[in-house]
Design a protein around this motif. Structure first.
Motif, PDB file in Angstrom:
ATOM      1  N   LEU A 364       0.626  -1.122  -0.265  1.00 32.56           N
ATOM      2  CA  LEU A 364      -0.238   0.124  -0.482  1.00 32.56           C
ATOM      3  C   LEU A 364       0.945   1.131   0.091  1.00 32.56           C
ATOM      4  CD1 LEU A 364      -3.234  -0.893   2.750  1.00 32.56           C
ATOM      5  CD2 LEU A 364      -3.094  -1.162  -0.375  1.00 32.56           C
ATOM      6  N   GLU A 365       2.400   0.747  -0.059  1.00 34.94           N
ATOM      7  CA  GLU A 365       2.718   2.586  -0.310  1.00 34.94           C
ATOM      8  C   GLU A 365       3.251   3.300  -1.433  1.00 34.94           C
ATOM      9  OE1 GLU A 365       8.358   2.742   0.376  1.00 34.94           O
ATOM     10  OE2 GLU A 365       7.167   1.149  -0.149  1.00 34.94           O
ATOM     11  N   GLY A 366       2.467   4.469  -0.955  1.00 36.58           N
ATOM     12  CA  GLY A 366       2.656   5.087  -1.903  1.00 36.58           C
ATOM     13  C   GLY A 366       1.309   5.595  -2.425  1.00 36.58           C
ATOM     14  N   THR A 367      -0.243   5.031  -1.273  1.00 36.20           N
ATOM     15  CA  THR A 367      -1.437   4.997  -1.801  1.00 36.20           C
ATOM     16  C   THR A 367      -2.326   5.775  -1.166  1.00 36.20           C
ATOM     17  OG1 THR A 367      -2.152   3.670  -0.471  1.00 36.20           O
ATOM     18  CG2 THR A 367      -1.586   2.979  -3.290  1.00 36.20           C
ATOM     19  N   GLY A 368      -1.511   6.198   0.032  1.00 34.50           N
ATOM     20  CA  GLY A 368      -2.190   7.192   1.199  1.00 34.50           C
ATOM     21  C   GLY A 368      -3.339   6.712   1.848  1.00 34.50           C
ATOM     22  N   ILE A 369      -3.236   5.331   1.920  1.00 38.92           N
ATOM     23  CA  ILE A 369      -3.415   4.551   2.609  1.00 38.92           C
ATOM     24  C   ILE A 369      -2.521   4.045   4.094  1.00 38.92           C
ATOM     25  CG2 ILE A 369      -4.862   1.824   3.008  1.00 38.92           C
ATOM     26  CD1 ILE A 369      -6.025   2.368   0.200  1.00 38.92           C
ATOM     27  N   THR A 370      -3.592   4.172   5.243  1.00 37.59           N
ATOM     28  CA  THR A 370      -2.261   4.246   6.524  1.00 37.59           C
ATOM     29  C   THR A 370      -2.968   3.022   6.816  1.00 37.59           C
ATOM     30  OG1 THR A 370      -4.389   5.814   7.732  1.00 37.59           O
ATOM     31  CG2 THR A 370      -2.070   6.512   7.024  1.00 37.59           C
ATOM     32  N   VAL A 371      -1.814   2.348   7.581  1.00 33.05           N
ATOM     33  CA  VAL A 371      -1.997   0.636   8.129  1.00 33.05           C
ATOM     34  C   VAL A 371      -2.190   1.108   9.640  1.00 33.05           C
ATOM     35  CG1 VAL A 371      -1.695  -1.487   8.143  1.00 33.05           C
ATOM     36  CG2 VAL A 371      -1.501  -0.489   5.672  1.00 33.05           C
ATOM     37  N   GLU A 372      -3.201   0.953  10.124  1.00 34.17           N
ATOM     38  CA  GLU A 372      -3.604   0.734  11.778  1.00 34.17           C
ATOM     39  C   GLU A 372      -3.640  -0.860  12.570  1.00 34.17           C
ATOM     40  OE1 GLU A 372      -5.874   2.386  15.426  1.00 34.17           O
ATOM     41  OE2 GLU A 372      -6.152   3.699  13.322  1.00 34.17           O
ATOM     42  N   GLN A 373      -2.941  -0.833  13.240  1.00 32.37           N
ATOM     43  CA  GLN A 373      -2.922  -1.930  14.028  1.00 32.37           C
ATOM     44  C   GLN A 373      -3.524  -2.033  14.955  1.00 32.37           C
ATOM     45  OE1 GLN A 373       0.613  -4.734  14.378  1.00 32.37           O
ATOM     46  NE2 GLN A 373      -0.081  -5.047  16.732  1.00 32.37           N
ATOM     47  N   THR A 374      -4.558  -2.765  15.350  1.00 28.10           N
ATOM     48  CA  THR A 374      -5.699  -2.613  16.692  1.00 28.10           C
ATOM     49  C   THR A 374      -5.450  -3.701  17.136  1.00 28.10           C
ATOM     50  OG1 THR A 374      -7.704  -3.392  14.835  1.00 28.10           O
ATOM     51  CG2 THR A 374      -7.230  -1.448  14.993  1.00 28.10           C
ATOM     52  N   ASP A 375      -5.702  -5.228  16.877  1.00 29.89           N
ATOM     53  CA  ASP A 375      -5.447  -6.326  17.950  1.00 29.89           C
ATOM     54  C   ASP A 375      -4.301  -7.175  17.178  1.00 29.89           C
ATOM     55  OD1 ASP A 375      -5.868  -7.637  19.752  1.00 29.89           O
ATOM     56  OD2 ASP A 375      -7.735  -8.438  18.964  1.00 29.89           O
ATOM     57  N   HIS A 376      -3.762  -7.748  18.236  1.00 25.13           N
ATOM     58  CA  HIS A 376      -2.723  -9.047  17.255  1.00 25.13           C
ATOM     59  C   HIS A 376      -2.713 -10.402  18.757  1.00 25.13           C
ATOM     60  CE1 HIS A 376       1.129 -10.739  17.134  1.00 25.13           C
ATOM     61  NE2 HIS A 376       0.501 -11.359  16.692  1.00 25.13           N
ATOM     62  N   ASP A 377      -3.229 -11.497  18.644  1.00 23.88           N
ATOM     63  CA  ASP A 377      -2.927 -12.314  19.503  1.00 23.88           C
ATOM     64  C   ASP A 377      -1.681 -12.998  18.581  1.00 23.88           C
ATOM     65  OD1 ASP A 377      -4.240 -12.320  21.842  1.00 23.88           O
ATOM     66  OD2 ASP A 377      -6.135 -11.959  20.311  1.00 23.88           O
ATOM     67  N   PRO A 378      -0.577 -13.526  18.804  1.00 24.02           N
ATOM     68  CA  PRO A 378       0.429 -14.549  18.358  1.00 24.02           C
ATOM     69  C   PRO A 378      -0.019 -16.633  18.351  1.00 24.02           C
ATOM     70  CG  PRO A 378       0.770 -13.613  20.568  1.00 24.02           C
ATOM     71  CD  PRO A 378      -0.147 -13.390  20.476  1.00 24.02           C
ATOM     72  N   PRO A 379       0.239 -16.852  17.076  1.00 23.07           N
ATOM     73  CA  PRO A 379       0.504 -17.989  17.575  1.00 23.07           C
ATOM     74  C   PRO A 379      -0.007 -19.439  18.350  1.00 23.07           C
ATOM     75  CG  PRO A 379       2.033 -17.569  15.778  1.00 23.07           C
ATOM     76  CD  PRO A 379       1.383 -16.276  16.578  1.00 23.07           C
ATOM     77  N   ILE A 380      -0.174 -19.600  18.817  1.00 22.98           N
ATOM     78  CA  ILE A 380      -0.264 -21.483  19.822  1.00 22.98           C
ATOM     79  C   ILE A 380       0.176 -22.269  19.400  1.00 22.98           C
ATOM     80  CG2 ILE A 380      -1.032 -20.024  22.246  1.00 22.98           C
ATOM     81  CD1 ILE A 380      -3.293 -21.760  21.460  1.00 22.98           C
ATOM     82  N   TYR A 381       0.945 -23.224  20.236  1.00 24.29           N
ATOM     83  CA  TYR A 381       1.134 -24.757  19.340  1.00 24.29           C
ATOM     84  C   TYR A 381       1.581 -26.315  20.427  1.00 24.29           C
ATOM     85  CZ  TYR A 381       3.487 -28.474  16.562  1.00 24.29           C
ATOM     86  OH  TYR A 381       3.496 -29.415  16.335  1.00 24.29           O
ATOM     87  N   PHE A 382       1.253 -26.396  20.517  1.00 23.65           N
ATOM     88  CA  PHE A 382       1.296 -27.855  21.292  1.00 23.65           C
ATOM     89  C   PHE A 382       1.691 -29.245  20.780  1.00 23.65           C
ATOM     90  CE2 PHE A 382      -1.631 -25.055  23.685  1.00 23.65           C
ATOM     91  CZ  PHE A 382      -0.466 -25.110  25.332  1.00 23.65           C
ATOM     92  N   PRO A 383       3.173 -29.639  20.903  1.00 27.33           N
ATOM     93  CA  PRO A 383       3.290 -30.549  19.917  1.00 27.33           C
ATOM     94  C   PRO A 383       2.028 -31.949  20.405  1.00 27.33           C
ATOM     95  CG  PRO A 383       5.180 -29.592  21.079  1.00 27.33           C
ATOM     96  CD  PRO A 383       4.426 -28.848  21.251  1.00 27.33           C
ATOM     97  N   GLU A 384       2.196 -32.750  19.284  1.00 25.85           N
ATOM     98  CA  GLU A 384       1.841 -34.143  19.797  1.00 25.85           C
ATOM     99  C   GLU A 384       1.921 -34.743  20.769  1.00 25.85           C
ATOM    100  OE1 GLU A 384       1.451 -36.073  15.969  1.00 25.85           O
ATOM    101  OE2 GLU A 384       0.620 -34.542  14.448  1.00 25.85           O
ATOM    102  N   GLU A 385       3.390 -35.064  21.427  1.00 24.58           N
ATOM    103  CA  GLU A 385       3.417 -35.399  22.342  1.00 24.58           C
ATOM    104  C   GLU A 385       3.479 -34.783  23.529  1.00 24.58           C
ATOM    105  OE1 GLU A 385       7.417 -33.487  20.596  1.00 24.58           O
ATOM    106  OE2 GLU A 385       5.233 -34.079  20.283  1.00 24.58           O
ATOM    107  N   HIS A 386       2.641 -33.614  23.007  1.00 28.29           N
ATOM    108  CA  HIS A 386       2.973 -33.151  24.946  1.00 28.29           C
ATOM    109  C   HIS A 386       1.477 -33.942  25.693  1.00 28.29           C
ATOM    110  CE1 HIS A 386       0.538 -29.488  27.718  1.00 28.29           C
ATOM    111  NE2 HIS A 386       2.272 -28.745  27.208  1.00 28.29           N
TER     112      HIS A 386
END
Length: 464
Positions: A364-386
């Motif tokens: 979107l660079e140069g388009t005049g559109i701004t990008v605002e992050q409003t929320d974020h949750d990182p991924p979670i992972y448990f190995p199958e042997e957990h």
């Protein structure tokens, strides 16, 4: 315990219907009701039910509450939620009536997550009535804003002791051992040039929740006399191509467009039809809007369009464990001053969030559109042997005689992210269609009873 569950099957069904009838969509805060009256009433209902069952209950300032049974230094937790996304349009049966048809209970929340919440509560009742003693406490926590921000559960966990182990009945069987990262962005553009031309867009509005594929979007256009013929021709052409999804109505100089789509969960946008993206496609195809909004519509068409996986906006990532990134435009709010589009992205567990953000910013660079992050949750992972994965997988296999199905990674975001040693466990069985956030959501009575029995056995397995 299975015979005990069979004995109170009628009450289990009635309680599920009663809870569905409470329209617990997030609303304006009130004293003691941080997420509005609907979620609060749903919380009060389940806590009153737990009181009748003889459990210890607690309301934590209206943010969440719990029902607890048993004794011990350790605690098995079950995290459920009683809030729901909006009902949406075009249901066969009312979204908040809890009606039974052909052995199914219909209503918003039937499978996400009111049916499973009631099942967990009756599973605990079955353990209590069996008379068996556990070495751990079992606590069911009822959240009130899982569909929006998790703020209620975060508040609860800041006030109450953490769990040692547990699950949330808000995913799939046999067990969920990973969840993609969730990134919510707002794409905004302020209009510097005044609207011009024979056709001017006065407003575009669509979507009610970012984590839901929108099934309705409207636009109001102001047109110069003589342009109606062109517009009607374009509407007819569009409907031939996409199946009569667009309606228009003239009111003086204005034409109101209503685009119908198909709702689904944002983590599976391919299961729905995005009304916002369809309407933006139509407006782009008009080809006569030549102002700042017209530029935005063109960029939307080029960078998002009808895609589901972010390829054209430079974030089409995938991995072998969790598959493709998904991108859903959930909300648009546009007037003559500017436009804001809210986007829900579910990215693979091995992808870094910076890769996703940087890709979009670059696109979107140069388009005049701004990008605002409003929320974020990182991924979670448990190995199958957990150990938790193995415990719940074994409990499921014993209850269903399904020894073939294995753990899976999903795009949905559940309360498994809220605490340590928590994973999603049911209620959707292998091969069943995911109905969360879709119209005509239901849970079959057979499945409601079955998951209650599975949760009773699983809780006992974790608590004994």
């Amino acid at each position: 315990m299975e015979k005990i569950v069979d004995r109170f099957q009628d009450s289990l069904i009635q309680s599920t219907q009663d809870l569905i009838r409470i329209k617990s969509v997030q609303g304006n805060p009130e004293p003691g009701m941080p997420f509005g009256r609907g979620p609060y009433l749903a919380l009060m209902y389940v806590l009153a039910l737990a009181d009748r069952f003889g459990f210890t209950t607690k309301n934590v300032d209206g943010y969440a509450g719990h029902a607890e049974y048993g004794h011990g230094k350790e605690t098995v937790g079950v995290l459920v939620h009683v809030d729901v996304v909006p009902g949406g349009e075009d249901w066969i049966f009312p979204a908040f009536a809890g009606e039974i048809h052909d052995g199914r209970i219909y209503g918003r929340g039937a499978v996400d997550d009111k049916g499973p919440a009631v099942a967990a509560l009756y599973a605990l009742k079955a353990i209590k009535e069996s008379g068996i003693k556990s070495s751990k406490k079992i606590r069911i926590v009822f959240g009130t804003d899982e569909e929006t921000s998790f703020a209620g559960m975060k508040y609860y966990l800041s006030k109450e002791p953490a769990f040692d182990i547990g699950f949330t009945p808000d995913g799939n069987f046999p067990v969920i051992n990973g969840e993609k990262g969730i990134l919510v962005l707002k794409l905004k553009k302020q209009f510097a040039r005044p609207m011009s031309g024979n056709i001017k867009i006065k407003s575009i509005k669509g979507g009610e929740a970012v984590n839901q594929v929108p099934d309705l979007c409207t636009a109001v256009l102001e047109v110069v006399a003589g342009q109606e013929v062109l517009i009607n021709e374009r509407v007819e052409e569009f409907n031939k191509k996409f199946g009569n999804c667009l309606k228009s109505e003239q009111n003086g100089k204005e034409i109101v467009f209503v685009m119908k789509g198909e709702s689904s969960h944002a983590s599976m946008p391919e299961d729905g039809i995005n009304a916002i993206s369809l309407l933006m496609l139509f407006l782009n195809e008009l080809g006569v809007i030549r102002d700042d909004l017209g530029d935005f519509i063109r960029i939307y068409h080029e960078k998002i369009g009808l895609e589901h996986h972010g390829e054209s906006i430079c974030c089409g990532f995938r991995d072998a464990l969790s598959g493709k990134l998904t991108l859903n435009v959930g909300i648009i709010d546009c007037n003559t001053q500017g436009v804001a589009v809210t986007v829900d992205i579910r990215y693979p567990i091995t992808t870094k969030v910076d890769q996703v953000r940087d890709g979009i910013w670059h696109a979107l660079e140069g388009t005049g559109i701004t990008v605002e992050q409003t929320d974020h949750d990182p991924p979670i992972y448990f190995p199958e042997e957990h150990f938790l994965v193995r415990k719940l997988l074994h409990a499921y296999a014993e209850a269903t005689n399904d020894h073939q199905s294995g753990p899976m990674i999903i795009g949905g975001g559940t309360y498994a992210r809220a605490a340590k040693n928590m994973i999603a466990f049911g209620p959707v069985f292998p091969g069943e269609k995911e109905l969360a956030h879709q119209k005509n959501e239901f849970i079959s009575i057979d499945n409601l009873v079955k998951i209650t029995k599975i949760y009773a056995a699983s809780l006992w397995e974790l608590a004994k």
